[in-house]
Design a protein around this motif. Structure first.
Motif, PDB file in Angstrom:
ATOM      1  N   ILE A 236       0.825  -1.202   0.000  1.00 47.02           N
ATOM      2  CA  ILE A 236       0.000   0.000   0.000  1.00 47.02           C
ATOM      3  C   ILE A 236       0.868   1.264   0.000  1.00 47.02           C
ATOM      4  CG2 ILE A 236      -1.985  -1.144   1.031  1.00 47.02           C
ATOM      5  CD1 ILE A 236      -1.327   0.033   3.692  1.00 47.02           C
ATOM      6  N   SER A 237       2.065   1.188   0.593  1.00 48.30           N
ATOM      7  CA  SER A 237       2.983   2.333   0.550  1.00 48.30           C
ATOM      8  C   SER A 237       3.459   2.587  -0.875  1.00 48.30           C
ATOM      9  CB  SER A 237       4.189   2.094   1.461  1.00 48.30           C
ATOM     10  OG  SER A 237       3.792   1.946   2.805  1.00 48.30           O
ATOM     11  N   LEU A 238       3.734   1.512  -1.603  1.00 50.37           N
ATOM     12  CA  LEU A 238       4.171   1.634  -2.993  1.00 50.37           C
ATOM     13  C   LEU A 238       3.110   2.346  -3.823  1.00 50.37           C
ATOM     14  CD1 LEU A 238       6.190   0.896  -5.262  1.00 50.37           C
ATOM     15  CD2 LEU A 238       4.960  -1.271  -5.498  1.00 50.37           C
ATOM     16  N   ASP A 239       1.854   1.903  -3.679  1.00 53.81           N
ATOM     17  CA  ASP A 239       0.781   2.545  -4.431  1.00 53.81           C
ATOM     18  C   ASP A 239       0.545   3.976  -3.971  1.00 53.81           C
ATOM     19  OD1 ASP A 239       0.241   0.572  -6.206  1.00 53.81           O
ATOM     20  OD2 ASP A 239      -1.870   0.369  -5.694  1.00 53.81           O
ATOM     21  N   LEU A 240       0.711   4.222  -2.665  1.00 52.75           N
ATOM     22  CA  LEU A 240       0.551   5.579  -2.138  1.00 52.75           C
ATOM     23  C   LEU A 240       1.455   6.556  -2.875  1.00 52.75           C
ATOM     24  CD1 LEU A 240      -0.089   7.843  -0.028  1.00 52.75           C
ATOM     25  CD2 LEU A 240       1.709   6.844   1.391  1.00 52.75           C
ATOM     26  N   PHE A 241       2.744   6.258  -2.904  1.00 51.87           N
ATOM     27  CA  PHE A 241       3.690   7.213  -3.481  1.00 51.87           C
ATOM     28  C   PHE A 241       3.626   7.238  -4.999  1.00 51.87           C
ATOM     29  CE2 PHE A 241       5.576   6.495   0.745  1.00 51.87           C
ATOM     30  CZ  PHE A 241       5.627   7.809   1.171  1.00 51.87           C
ATOM     31  N   ALA A 242       3.297   6.088  -5.616  1.00 49.50           N
ATOM     32  CA  ALA A 242       3.158   6.075  -7.068  1.00 49.50           C
ATOM     33  C   ALA A 242       2.004   6.967  -7.506  1.00 49.50           C
ATOM     34  CB  ALA A 242       2.938   4.642  -7.559  1.00 49.50           C
ATOM     35  N   VAL A 243       0.873   6.859  -6.816  1.00 48.03           N
ATOM     36  CA  VAL A 243      -0.288   7.682  -7.164  1.00 48.03           C
ATOM     37  C   VAL A 243      -0.058   9.137  -6.751  1.00 48.03           C
ATOM     38  CG1 VAL A 243      -2.748   8.062  -6.716  1.00 48.03           C
ATOM     39  CG2 VAL A 243      -1.885   5.742  -7.044  1.00 48.03           C
ATOM     40  N   LEU A 244       0.597   9.333  -5.598  1.00 45.95           N
ATOM     41  CA  LEU A 244       0.849  10.682  -5.105  1.00 45.95           C
ATOM     42  C   LEU A 244       1.686  11.483  -6.101  1.00 45.95           C
ATOM     43  CD1 LEU A 244       0.640  12.704  -2.707  1.00 45.95           C
ATOM     44  CD2 LEU A 244       2.781  11.730  -1.865  1.00 45.95           C
ATOM     45  N   PHE A 245       2.766  10.870  -6.579  1.00 46.41           N
ATOM     46  CA  PHE A 245       3.664  11.601  -7.475  1.00 46.41           C
ATOM     47  C   PHE A 245       3.278  11.453  -8.946  1.00 46.41           C
ATOM     48  CE2 PHE A 245       6.618  10.896  -3.808  1.00 46.41           C
ATOM     49  CZ  PHE A 245       6.780  12.226  -3.480  1.00 46.41           C
ATOM     50  N   GLY A 246       2.602  10.354  -9.293  1.00 47.96           N
ATOM     51  CA  GLY A 246       2.295  10.103 -10.696  1.00 47.96           C
ATOM     52  C   GLY A 246       0.893  10.501 -11.089  1.00 47.96           C
ATOM     53  N   GLY A 247       0.244  11.352 -10.277  1.00 51.21           N
ATOM     54  CA  GLY A 247      -1.150  11.713 -10.534  1.00 51.21           C
ATOM     55  C   GLY A 247      -1.298  12.817 -11.563  1.00 51.21           C
ATOM     56  N   ALA A 248      -1.055  12.488 -12.837  1.00 48.53           N
ATOM     57  CA  ALA A 248      -1.178  13.489 -13.896  1.00 48.53           C
ATOM     58  C   ALA A 248      -2.629  13.766 -14.273  1.00 48.53           C
ATOM     59  CB  ALA A 248      -0.417  13.020 -15.135  1.00 48.53           C
ATOM     60  N   VAL A 249      -3.552  12.912 -13.834  1.00 50.31           N
ATOM     61  CA  VAL A 249      -4.952  13.040 -14.245  1.00 50.31           C
ATOM     62  C   VAL A 249      -5.542  14.392 -13.857  1.00 50.31           C
ATOM     63  CG1 VAL A 249      -7.289  12.111 -13.918  1.00 50.31           C
ATOM     64  CG2 VAL A 249      -5.367  10.559 -14.262  1.00 50.31           C
ATOM     65  N   ALA A 250      -5.156  14.902 -12.689  1.00 50.33           N
ATOM     66  CA  ALA A 250      -5.705  16.178 -12.231  1.00 50.33           C
ATOM     67  C   ALA A 250      -5.375  17.324 -13.176  1.00 50.33           C
ATOM     68  CB  ALA A 250      -5.188  16.502 -10.825  1.00 50.33           C
ATOM     69  N   LEU A 251      -4.273  17.195 -13.900  1.00 47.00           N
ATOM     70  CA  LEU A 251      -3.845  18.270 -14.792  1.00 47.00           C
ATOM     71  C   LEU A 251      -4.311  18.069 -16.233  1.00 47.00           C
ATOM     72  CD1 LEU A 251      -0.201  18.773 -13.462  1.00 47.00           C
ATOM     73  CD2 LEU A 251      -2.237  20.130 -12.939  1.00 47.00           C
ATOM     74  N   THR A 394       8.121   8.529  -8.978  1.00 46.15           N
ATOM     75  CA  THR A 394       7.513   7.200  -8.924  1.00 46.15           C
ATOM     76  C   THR A 394       8.562   6.121  -9.147  1.00 46.15           C
ATOM     77  OG1 THR A 394       5.379   8.041  -9.718  1.00 46.15           O
ATOM     78  CG2 THR A 394       5.794   5.682  -9.975  1.00 46.15           C
ATOM     79  N   LEU A 395       9.439   6.334 -10.130  1.00 45.97           N
ATOM     80  CA  LEU A 395      10.504   5.362 -10.397  1.00 45.97           C
ATOM     81  C   LEU A 395      11.451   5.239  -9.205  1.00 45.97           C
ATOM     82  CD1 LEU A 395      11.321   6.336 -14.104  1.00 45.97           C
ATOM     83  CD2 LEU A 395      10.185   4.263 -13.307  1.00 45.97           C
ATOM     84  N   LEU A 396      11.739   6.348  -8.551  1.00 43.77           N
ATOM     85  CA  LEU A 396      12.604   6.320  -7.373  1.00 43.77           C
ATOM     86  C   LEU A 396      11.957   5.520  -6.245  1.00 43.77           C
ATOM     87  CD1 LEU A 396      15.167   7.315  -5.941  1.00 43.77           C
ATOM     88  CD2 LEU A 396      13.910   9.377  -5.286  1.00 43.77           C
ATOM     89  N   VAL A 397      10.656   5.707  -6.043  1.00 44.69           N
ATOM     90  CA  VAL A 397       9.931   4.973  -4.995  1.00 44.69           C
ATOM     91  C   VAL A 397       9.969   3.470  -5.264  1.00 44.69           C
ATOM     92  CG1 VAL A 397       7.628   4.533  -4.042  1.00 44.69           C
ATOM     93  CG2 VAL A 397       8.435   6.878  -4.326  1.00 44.69           C
ATOM     94  N   VAL A 398       9.804   3.073  -6.526  1.00 46.89           N
ATOM     95  CA  VAL A 398       9.855   1.645  -6.875  1.00 46.89           C
ATOM     96  C   VAL A 398      11.228   1.071  -6.529  1.00 46.89           C
ATOM     97  CG1 VAL A 398       9.797  -0.027  -8.759  1.00 46.89           C
ATOM     98  CG2 VAL A 398       8.128   1.814  -8.689  1.00 46.89           C
ATOM     99  N   GLY A 399      12.273   1.803  -6.855  1.00 47.10           N
ATOM    100  CA  GLY A 399      13.615   1.329  -6.564  1.00 47.10           C
ATOM    101  C   GLY A 399      13.855   1.133  -5.077  1.00 47.10           C
ATOM    102  N   VAL A 400      13.426   2.091  -4.265  1.00 45.09           N
ATOM    103  CA  VAL A 400      13.599   1.988  -2.808  1.00 45.09           C
ATOM    104  C   VAL A 400      12.781   0.818  -2.257  1.00 45.09           C
ATOM    105  CG1 VAL A 400      13.173   3.150  -0.607  1.00 45.09           C
ATOM    106  CG2 VAL A 400      14.125   4.437  -2.531  1.00 45.09           C
ATOM    107  N   THR A 401      11.533   0.663  -2.715  1.00 41.39           N
ATOM    108  CA  THR A 401      10.677  -0.422  -2.234  1.00 41.39           C
ATOM    109  C   THR A 401      11.256  -1.783  -2.605  1.00 41.39           C
ATOM    110  OG1 THR A 401       8.729   0.990  -2.490  1.00 41.39           O
ATOM    111  CG2 THR A 401       8.340  -1.378  -2.268  1.00 41.39           C
ATOM    112  N   ALA A 402      11.732  -1.925  -3.839  1.00 38.75           N
ATOM    113  CA  ALA A 402      12.310  -3.191  -4.279  1.00 38.75           C
ATOM    114  C   ALA A 402      13.526  -3.563  -3.437  1.00 38.75           C
ATOM    115  CB  ALA A 402      12.698  -3.105  -5.752  1.00 38.75           C
ATOM    116  N   PHE A 403      14.302  -2.555  -3.026  1.00 35.37           N
ATOM    117  CA  PHE A 403      15.512  -2.803  -2.234  1.00 35.37           C
ATOM    118  C   PHE A 403      15.183  -3.149  -0.782  1.00 35.37           C
ATOM    119  CE2 PHE A 403      18.910  -1.098   0.524  1.00 35.37           C
ATOM    120  CZ  PHE A 403      19.953  -1.932   0.118  1.00 35.37           C
TER     121      PHE A 403
END
Length: 420
Positions: A236-251, A394-403
């Motif tokens: 859920i943390s992974l999805d949190l930060f992915a959606v938080l930073f990758g939320g282009a829909v609002a724009l 988002t890519l940075l968050v994935v890297g940290v989570t995977a590690f």
């Protein structure tokens, strides 16, 4: 002994109450997606300020977060159908208010600007804060076996995304051709239909809880369960930060209006594009469930989502942007199905309301908080740099989570036969 379990992609759709559930969810999601397009275009048309689009998400997220933990407790101690019917009644009132604001007899927007719209969105945020845990924990009560959870989640998610596909397009087309009042009328009718279908579902008793607790102790138990389980917490943390930073829909209203020089019809199709990818991928998953190396696949898909967001931010071609948005939805589909399946599988029935409320704070409200983040960063650095920045984060968050999260990285969801 070998498992005798045979995968049936339509298993849950053979359950009458589940069919009512997905129909009701289709209607309410269509309504909310239509409403989101109307509100976004209407507010941007009035203000011409990208931050005002972010404030829509904030107006919905703050009340939802505020009530979410209590809503999770309520979903574990009050009949879940009763909560759902009450909440949708409130959402119907909100839709009616937005419609009233656009009628000739109303002078509300002329006198107060966009603030009344934000007030209604705030009220709907309160309602959705209670709806999330109730719907999340009610759905598994409609199926007969844990082996059907993944199938139920796939079809439930597919229904949600199918509505997310059709809703924005419908909202943009209705707004563009018939005006804002007719669009809000369609929104209100769909909310009413959802209320009818949910009312037709037979009530279910609350799951037995051998250790009933008061709100404070119950809340502490739910939080301890989530934060002590690395798989659930990291997912859920992974999805949190992915959606938080990758939320282009609002724009998207800014991209449609100012970058691609198109109108509300194009905005509707752009908002629908992620759902196209989501639904197509979800249909594939319905026939070929994800089990082996599910954790690694989830991480790769969130990374793919981030790449799509970066490229979308740089695109100036409508059709290329549509393809990227569709691909982002396909990657998101796999992530959502895996996350929801593991939460339903690992969480006891009597605790699902509380765990869902934490999930709602992490993931559900991050859509709205992400909308505010996108609007705020767009105000600071410009629309395109803000979206590219979000994809890179988002890519940075994935890297940290995977590690850091080895249990999620090694997650396997291969089904096991149930004991007779």
């Amino acid at each position: 002994m070998k498992s005798t379990f045979r995968h049936d992609p339509f298993a849950v759709l053979r359950i009458p109450d589940f069919r009512l559930y997905v129909t009701a969810r289709l209607c309410i999601t269509l309504a909310m997606q239509i409403q989101a397009v109307i509100v976004g275009w209407q507010i941007y048309e009035i203000t011409k300020d990208p931050l005002s689009l972010g404030l829509i998400g904030l107006a919905e997220a703050l009340p939802s977060i505020f009530v979410s933990l209590y809503a999770g407790y309520v979903a574990d101690v009050v009949a879940r159908k009763k909560i759902i019917v009450t909440v949708i009644s409130v959402l119907l009132l909100c839709s009616a208010a937005l419609l009233f604001f656009t009628l000739d007899v109303s002078q509300v927007l002329q006198q107060h600007g966009v603030m009344p719209i934000y007030a209604v969105i705030f009220l709907s945020g309160l309602a959705r804060g209670f709806m999330g845990p109730a719907v999340f924990s009610f759905m598994p009560q409609l199926v007969v076996s844990k082996q059907l959870y993944a199938n139920a989640i796939t079809w439930s998610s597919t229904t949600w995304q199918a509505a997310s596909l059709a809703g924005p397009a419908l909202g943009g087309l209705i707004y563009g051709f018939w005006g804002v009042s007719i669009a809000y009328t369609a929104d209100a009718i769909l909310v009413l239909l959802s209320l009818v279908f949910f009312s037709l579902i037979a009530s279910r008793p609350l799951p037995e809880n051998a250790n009933p607790q008061n709100f404070k102790d119950s809340l502490r138990t739910g939080l301890q369960f989530v934060f002590s389980n690395q798989v659930i917490l990291s997912a859920i943390s992974l999805d949190l930060f992915a959606v938080l930073f990758g939320g282009a829909v609002a724009l998207l209203p800014v991209f449609a209006s100012d970058i691609l020089n198109m109108g509300p019809e194009a905005l509707g199709f752009m908002r629908a594009a992620p759902a196209i990818g989501f639904v197509l991928m979800a249909v594939v998953v319905a026939y070929h469930p994800i089990s082996h190396n599910a954790g690694k696949k989830m991480l790769w898909c969130v990374a793919g989502f981030g790449v799509c967001i970066v490229l979308f931010g740089l695109s100036t071609n409508f059709w290329f942007s549509m393809v990227l948005l569709a691909l982002s939805g396909a990657f998101d589909s796999i992530s959502v199905i895996i996350r929801s399946t593991l939460i339903h599988t690992l969480t006891p029935e009597y605790m699902k309301g509380r765990v869902s409320s934490v999930n709602s704070i992490f993931v559900g409200s991050s859509n709205e908080i992400g909308a505010f983040e996108s609007g705020f960063t767009a105000r600071l650095m410009g629309t395109v740099p803000a979206v590219v920045f979000g994809g890179i984060m988002t890519l940075l968050v994935v890297g940290v989570t995977a590690f850091k999260a080895d249990k999620l990285r090694n997650l396997d969801l291969t089904p096991k036969p149930e004991m007779a």
